[in-house]
Design a protein around this motif. Structure first.
Motif, PDB file in Angstrom:
ATOM      1  N   ARG A  21       0.709  -1.247   0.191  1.00 20.11           N
ATOM      2  CA  ARG A  21       0.168   0.342   0.172  1.00 20.11           C
ATOM      3  C   ARG A  21       1.076   1.365   0.075  1.00 20.11           C
ATOM      4  O   ARG A  21       1.930   1.134   0.799  1.00 20.11           O
ATOM      5  CB  ARG A  21      -0.738   0.037   1.279  1.00 20.11           C
ATOM      6  N   VAL A  22       0.022   2.238  -0.422  1.00 24.94           N
ATOM      7  CA  VAL A  22       1.608   3.943  -0.778  1.00 24.94           C
ATOM      8  C   VAL A  22       0.529   4.130   0.232  1.00 24.94           C
ATOM      9  O   VAL A  22      -0.793   4.409   0.618  1.00 24.94           O
ATOM     10  CB  VAL A  22       1.088   3.900  -2.333  1.00 24.94           C
ATOM     11  N   ALA A  23       1.709   5.810   1.124  1.00 25.17           N
ATOM     12  CA  ALA A  23       0.763   6.858   1.584  1.00 25.17           C
ATOM     13  C   ALA A  23       0.266   7.363   1.243  1.00 25.17           C
ATOM     14  O   ALA A  23      -0.244   7.834   0.006  1.00 25.17           O
ATOM     15  CB  ALA A  23       1.983   7.580   2.625  1.00 25.17           C
ATOM     16  N   THR A  24      -1.430   7.416   1.538  1.00 25.00           N
ATOM     17  CA  THR A  24      -2.509   8.019   0.777  1.00 25.00           C
ATOM     18  C   THR A  24      -1.903   9.979   0.767  1.00 25.00           C
ATOM     19  O   THR A  24      -2.392  10.127   0.036  1.00 25.00           O
ATOM     20  CB  THR A  24      -3.926   8.158   1.493  1.00 25.00           C
ATOM     21  N   GLY A  25      -1.569  10.147   1.787  1.00 22.55           N
ATOM     22  CA  GLY A  25      -1.048  11.421   2.047  1.00 22.55           C
ATOM     23  C   GLY A  25      -0.675  12.048   0.281  1.00 22.55           C
ATOM     24  O   GLY A  25      -1.171  13.252   0.071  1.00 22.55           O
ATOM     25  N   ASP A  26       0.629  11.092  -0.074  1.00 19.63           N
ATOM     26  CA  ASP A  26       0.926  11.862  -0.973  1.00 19.63           C
ATOM     27  C   ASP A  26       0.780  11.770  -2.311  1.00 19.63           C
ATOM     28  O   ASP A  26       0.580  12.583  -3.196  1.00 19.63           O
ATOM     29  CB  ASP A  26       2.322  10.475  -1.144  1.00 19.63           C
ATOM     30  N   LEU A  27      -0.660  11.377  -2.674  1.00 24.66           N
ATOM     31  CA  LEU A  27      -1.372  11.101  -3.401  1.00 24.66           C
ATOM     32  C   LEU A  27      -3.095  12.021  -3.745  1.00 24.66           C
ATOM     33  O   LEU A  27      -3.627  12.461  -4.651  1.00 24.66           O
ATOM     34  CB  LEU A  27      -1.924   9.653  -3.849  1.00 24.66           C
ATOM     35  N   GLU A  28      -2.922  12.454  -2.261  1.00 28.87           N
ATOM     36  CA  GLU A  28      -4.203  13.223  -2.393  1.00 28.87           C
ATOM     37  C   GLU A  28      -4.552  14.827  -2.751  1.00 28.87           C
ATOM     38  O   GLU A  28      -5.773  15.218  -3.205  1.00 28.87           O
ATOM     39  CB  GLU A  28      -5.107  13.252  -0.764  1.00 28.87           C
ATOM     40  N   SER A  29      -3.430  15.095  -3.379  1.00 29.21           N
ATOM     41  CA  SER A  29      -3.366  16.235  -3.393  1.00 29.21           C
ATOM     42  C   SER A  29      -3.542  16.569  -5.676  1.00 29.21           C
ATOM     43  O   SER A  29      -3.534  17.079  -5.705  1.00 29.21           O
ATOM     44  CB  SER A  29      -1.651  16.970  -2.975  1.00 29.21           C
ATOM     45  N   LEU A  30      -3.106  15.365  -5.676  1.00 32.46           N
ATOM     46  CA  LEU A  30      -3.252  14.981  -6.948  1.00 32.46           C
ATOM     47  C   LEU A  30      -4.098  14.532  -7.597  1.00 32.46           C
ATOM     48  O   LEU A  30      -5.005  14.453  -7.680  1.00 32.46           O
ATOM     49  CB  LEU A  30      -2.003  14.186  -7.251  1.00 32.46           C
ATOM     50  N   ARG A  31      -4.198  15.802  -8.906  1.00 24.62           N
ATOM     51  CA  ARG A  31      -5.330  15.857  -9.941  1.00 24.62           C
ATOM     52  C   ARG A  31      -5.832  14.197 -10.643  1.00 24.62           C
ATOM     53  O   ARG A  31      -4.329  14.114 -10.745  1.00 24.62           O
ATOM     54  CB  ARG A  31      -5.765  17.215 -10.754  1.00 24.62           C
ATOM     55  N   PRO A  32      -6.611  14.089 -11.181  1.00 25.11           N
ATOM     56  CA  PRO A  32      -7.066  13.223 -12.027  1.00 25.11           C
ATOM     57  C   PRO A  32      -5.867  13.023 -13.707  1.00 25.11           C
ATOM     58  O   PRO A  32      -6.239  14.219 -14.254  1.00 25.11           O
ATOM     59  CB  PRO A  32      -7.758  13.043 -12.587  1.00 25.11           C
ATOM     60  N   LEU A  33      -4.757  12.626 -13.975  1.00 23.09           N
ATOM     61  CA  LEU A  33      -4.491  12.181 -15.236  1.00 23.09           C
ATOM     62  C   LEU A  33      -5.867  12.699 -15.790  1.00 23.09           C
ATOM     63  O   LEU A  33      -6.630  12.065 -15.981  1.00 23.09           O
ATOM     64  CB  LEU A  33      -3.870  11.397 -15.801  1.00 23.09           C
ATOM     65  N   PRO A  34      -5.392  13.433 -17.242  1.00 24.85           N
ATOM     66  CA  PRO A  34      -5.993  13.440 -18.794  1.00 24.85           C
ATOM     67  C   PRO A  34      -6.179  12.605 -18.992  1.00 24.85           C
ATOM     68  O   PRO A  34      -4.949  11.005 -18.454  1.00 24.85           O
ATOM     69  CB  PRO A  34      -5.343  14.822 -19.530  1.00 24.85           C
ATOM     70  N   ARG A  35      -6.282  12.202 -20.208  1.00 26.57           N
ATOM     71  CA  ARG A  35      -6.245  10.912 -21.022  1.00 26.57           C
ATOM     72  C   ARG A  35      -5.633  11.209 -22.560  1.00 26.57           C
ATOM     73  O   ARG A  35      -5.025  11.914 -23.102  1.00 26.57           O
ATOM     74  CB  ARG A  35      -8.209  10.765 -22.413  1.00 26.57           C
ATOM     75  N   ILE A  36      -4.137   9.770 -21.460  1.00 22.64           N
ATOM     76  CA  ILE A  36      -3.401   9.654 -22.622  1.00 22.64           C
ATOM     77  C   ILE A  36      -3.162   8.790 -22.825  1.00 22.64           C
ATOM     78  O   ILE A  36      -3.415   7.893 -22.025  1.00 22.64           O
ATOM     79  CB  ILE A  36      -1.935  10.362 -21.942  1.00 22.64           C
ATOM     80  N   SER A  37      -1.756   8.350 -23.478  1.00 23.23           N
ATOM     81  CA  SER A  37      -0.927   6.908 -23.401  1.00 23.23           C
ATOM     82  C   SER A  37       0.011   6.727 -23.130  1.00 23.23           C
ATOM     83  O   SER A  37       1.074   8.191 -23.133  1.00 23.23           O
ATOM     84  CB  SER A  37      -1.121   6.190 -25.513  1.00 23.23           C
ATOM     85  N   MET A  38       0.713   5.784 -22.126  1.00 25.36           N
ATOM     86  CA  MET A  38       1.695   5.640 -21.766  1.00 25.36           C
ATOM     87  C   MET A  38       2.069   4.249 -21.437  1.00 25.36           C
ATOM     88  O   MET A  38       1.376   2.875 -22.383  1.00 25.36           O
ATOM     89  CB  MET A  38       1.234   5.848 -20.063  1.00 25.36           C
ATOM     90  N   HIS A  39       3.279   3.973 -21.822  1.00 23.77           N
ATOM     91  CA  HIS A  39       3.863   3.046 -21.704  1.00 23.77           C
ATOM     92  C   HIS A  39       5.586   2.822 -20.910  1.00 23.77           C
ATOM     93  O   HIS A  39       6.023   3.731 -20.772  1.00 23.77           O
ATOM     94  CB  HIS A  39       4.787   2.891 -23.729  1.00 23.77           C
ATOM     95  N   ALA A  40       5.204   1.640 -20.338  1.00 23.84           N
ATOM     96  CA  ALA A  40       6.234   1.574 -19.496  1.00 23.84           C
ATOM     97  C   ALA A  40       7.205   0.508 -19.676  1.00 23.84           C
ATOM     98  O   ALA A  40       6.605  -1.190 -19.952  1.00 23.84           O
ATOM     99  CB  ALA A  40       5.855   1.402 -18.031  1.00 23.84           C
ATOM    100  N   PHE A  41       7.880   0.262 -19.829  1.00 22.30           N
ATOM    101  CA  PHE A  41       9.495  -0.728 -20.152  1.00 22.30           C
ATOM    102  C   PHE A  41      10.090  -0.665 -18.900  1.00 22.30           C
ATOM    103  O   PHE A  41      10.648   0.218 -18.352  1.00 22.30           O
ATOM    104  CB  PHE A  41      11.012   0.035 -21.235  1.00 22.30           C
ATOM    105  N   CYS A  42       9.941  -2.737 -17.960  1.00 25.92           N
ATOM    106  CA  CYS A  42      10.898  -2.331 -16.191  1.00 25.92           C
ATOM    107  C   CYS A  42      11.528  -3.504 -16.702  1.00 25.92           C
ATOM    108  O   CYS A  42      11.203  -4.478 -17.663  1.00 25.92           O
ATOM    109  CB  CYS A  42       9.802  -2.822 -15.789  1.00 25.92           C
ATOM    110  N   ILE A  43      12.534  -3.493 -15.946  1.00 24.64           N
ATOM    111  CA  ILE A  43      13.972  -4.682 -15.939  1.00 24.64           C
ATOM    112  C   ILE A  43      13.903  -5.134 -14.491  1.00 24.64           C
ATOM    113  O   ILE A  43      14.589  -5.898 -14.779  1.00 24.64           O
ATOM    114  CB  ILE A  43      14.979  -4.142 -16.573  1.00 24.64           C
TER     115      ILE A  43
END
Length: 429
Positions: A21-43
């Motif tokens: 679980r993440v700390a909710t306090g760090d996220l509550e101030s963030l606005r919802p992200l707009p309609r975008i496309s993301m691609h993550a490459f993880c190793i």
């Protein structure tokens, strides 16, 4: 490294890595992200898990996220034949000296408008400055948290000068007839009057909503016009649908008619709720007691959820099921608030409040006693409890709830109780 990729779909009921679980306090101030496309490459498995957590978050509801097990070379190979998304997140273990060289093939195939975030291993200010000079949007040193990723993406795609979004507070009953609507209406009135805050009360029970009766209103239009005409939705149209209940409280009333069926898909209310967030600091959502695609979506994306229960076994079972379901829908948000209502009804066998909340492992924010005269007089006169008797303990309780759900007060963290005799009753059922 061979690339293994998949489209990540946010599904109700999925819960990934609940131990992280993440700390909710760090996220509550963030606005919802707009309609975008993301691609993550993880190793690494750790970064992949963080990206999966991001995909589960309600603030990413509009984002199309794809996660690939692969390095920068895999990204360059893939985008050599496919268009690049709005944002590419790359994890690398390359040294500062080798990193720019690894990025060169990707730069040749990457669209100039695409943004890039790199997750690296080296905390090197010179490397950071060089990457920024070469067009990289952000460089983050591993290990990374979900809050760091979300904040970095938000910094790129959310306008810092934009008006702050209002908060949506959803009220729902664990069972029909437990008084959730009455509590929602009184809390909306309390928020608007106590804090002089522009507040909108949206009655989402289109067939049987009672907000218009409780506020002695008879509007010709309301929420039905907004939901059934999403193409017309804007601030001007919304303003025409709102009814003024008091100085700072506006009502989006339900038609309360049975002239048609009110079957909605999961996103039917989303355009309206987004407009309400832009229109008022606080919106109170009176959600009917139902479990469907659209109610689940509304509850999953609300900033706060309040569940009202009565002290019996069916309410206990339903409350536990709802808490479990919402924990999966909202893995990175704090748990819903619980209110125990209609306590002490004459001649009715009840579960004691302590025994009711012990198996739920959560403390109530309010316990409201049964008072037929007070609530009946308020309902029949189209007035709120604080207007009938401002000095009553119930009126003070509603004021405390208004403080809690708007973040103006906090609840003491409850001690973790064990399972009691009520859980045994549930098992026997």
């Amino acid at each position: 490294m061979s690339a293994i990729d998949y489209e990540f779909e946010k599904r109700a009921g999925d819960e990934l890595y609940p131990e992280e679980r993440v700390a909710t306090g760090d996220l509550e101030s963030l606005r919802p992200l707009p309609r975008i496309s993301m691609h993550a490459f993880c190793i690494s498995e750790g970064v992949q898990r963080v990206m999966e957590q991001c995909a589960q978050d309600r603030r990413m509801a509009k984002v199309s996220l794809r996660i690939t097990s692969g390095n920068i070379a895999a990204a360059a190979a893939m985008f050599g034949s496919t268009p690049t998304p709005n944002l590419i997140i790359l994890e690398t273990d390359a040294t500062p000296q080798a990193l720019l060289g690894e990025l060169a093939p990707l730069a040749e195939v990457c669209d100039p408008s695409s943004r890039v975030i790199i997750i690296g291993r080296h905390n090197d200010i010179a490397l950071y400055r060089e990457l920024i000079r070469n067009g990289i949007s952000e460089y983050i040193v591993a290990p990374v948290s979900m809050a760091e990723i979300m904040a970095a993406v938000s910094a790129i795609f959310v306008d810092p000068e934009a008006e702050p979004l209002g908060r949506n507070i959803a009220f729902i009953g664990a069972k029909g007839g437990v008084g959730s609507s009455t509590i929602a209406h009184n809390c909306a009135f309390g928020i608007s009057s106590l804090f002089s805050t522009e507040t909108i009360l949206a009655d989402l029970d289109l067939a049987y909503g009672t907000a218009n009766i409780d506020f002695d209103q008879d509007p010709a239009q309301g929420i039905a016009e907004a939901v059934f005409s999403p193409d017309r939705l804007d601030e001007v149209f919304l303003d025409r649908l709102l009814t003024t209940c008091s100085q700072n409280l506006s009502l989006l009333a339900a038609p309360s008619l049975l002239d048609r069926a009110y079957d909605f898909d999961r996103s039917a209310f989303q355009p309206l709720l987004e407009l309400l967030q832009r229109s008022a600091p606080v919106t109170v959502l009176d959600v009917p007691h139902a479990w469907s695609d659209w109610t689940r979506t509304v509850l999953g994306e609300a900033d706060e959820v309040v569940i009202t229960c009565a002290p019996d076994l069916a309410n206990l079972r339903n409350a536990k099921n709802m808490l479990d379901a919402l924990k999966k829908l909202r893995p990175n948000d704090k748990p819903p608030h619980l209110i125990l209502n209609q306590v002490g009804m004459p001649k009715r066998p009840e579960i004691a409040p302590q025994d009711f909340f012990e198996p739920l492992e959560i403390e109530p924010i309010a316990i409201i006693p049964f008072d037929a005269a007070l609530f009946g007089n308020a309902a029949n006169s189209g007035r709120m409890i604080s207007e009938i008797d401002a000095k009553s303990p119930t009126s003070e309780t509603f004021a405390q709830i208004a403080h809690l759900v708007t973040g103006r007060a906090t609840v003491k963290k409850p001690k973790k109780p064990g399972l009691g005799k009520v859980l045994e009753l549930l098992k026997r059922k």
